[in-house]
Design an enzyme around this catalytic site. Structure first.
Site, PDB file in Angstrom:
ATOM      1  N   HIS A  81       0.873  -1.013  -0.091  1.00  0.00           N
ATOM      2  CA  HIS A  81      -0.052  -0.038   0.077  1.00  0.00           C
ATOM      3  C   HIS A  81       1.007   1.395  -0.073  1.00  0.00           C
ATOM      4  O   HIS A  81       0.552   2.054  -0.812  1.00  0.00           O
ATOM      5  CB  HIS A  81      -1.039  -0.122   1.067  1.00  0.00           C
ATOM      6  CG  HIS A  81      -1.647   1.400   1.589  1.00  0.00           C
ATOM      7  ND1 HIS A  81      -2.570   1.716   0.636  1.00  0.00           N
ATOM      8  CD2 HIS A  81      -1.424   2.148   2.455  1.00  0.00           C
ATOM      9  CE1 HIS A  81      -3.018   2.917   1.177  1.00  0.00           C
ATOM     10  NE2 HIS A  81      -2.118   3.285   2.330  1.00  0.00           N
ATOM     11  N   ASP A  84       2.188   1.798  -3.586  1.00  0.00           N
ATOM     12  CA  ASP A  84       1.341   2.520  -4.323  1.00  0.00           C
ATOM     13  C   ASP A  84       1.049   3.803  -3.872  1.00  0.00           C
ATOM     14  O   ASP A  84       0.579   4.603  -4.989  1.00  0.00           O
ATOM     15  CB  ASP A  84      -0.189   1.755  -4.105  1.00  0.00           C
ATOM     16  CG  ASP A  84      -0.100   0.379  -4.602  1.00  0.00           C
ATOM     17  OD1 ASP A  84       0.740   0.022  -5.567  1.00  0.00           O
ATOM     18  OD2 ASP A  84      -1.074  -0.532  -4.241  1.00  0.00           O
TER      19      ASP A  84
END
Length: 126
Positions: A81, A84
């Site tokens: 995450h 990203d």
């Protein structure tokens, strides 16, 4: 190969998320400054955004370099995450930089047109 634990990944992931999040805030502030036609403030906010995204990237780079040296990490959804988030906000900063430059050009063009209009009106009235 040395197996690394999440104890190393989680702090790196959190550093990435925090610094990238701060970078996003500075980029948004830059856009607000453009709306007020304060390009100096927009530039300063973008400079801060760039600094924060570089800090986030440094945390990611440490992990990537460790892996290149043979370290093996457990899969971490949080680290995934974070990567990203870093990529997305880096793109937002690049887009914001482009928008600031575009609006700076348009602001200059509008100022020139206003000056020409005023000069033409002065000639008509004279």
């Amino acid at each position: 190969m040395k197996q690394q634990t999440l104890e190393e990944l989680i702090p790196a992931a959190m550093d990435i998320v925090v610094h990238a999040g701060d970078a996003r805030l500075y980029a948004r502030n830059a856009l607000k400054a453009v709306q007020e036609q304060d390009f100096e403030k927009a530039d300063a906010e973008l400079k801060q955004a760039q600094h924060e995204i570089e800090l986030a990237h440094a945390s990611q780079t440490t992990i990537v370099q460790n892996e290149a040296r043979g370290a093996e990490y457990e899969y971490s959804m949080l680290f995934n995450h974070a990567q990203d988030t870093l990529m997305t906000i880096n793109s937002e900063i690049e887009l914001t930089r482009s928008l600031v430059d575009t609006f700076r050009v348009y602001s200059g063009m509008i100022s020139q047109l206003a000056a020409q209009t005023q000069a033409n009106q002065s000639e008509v009235c004279a």
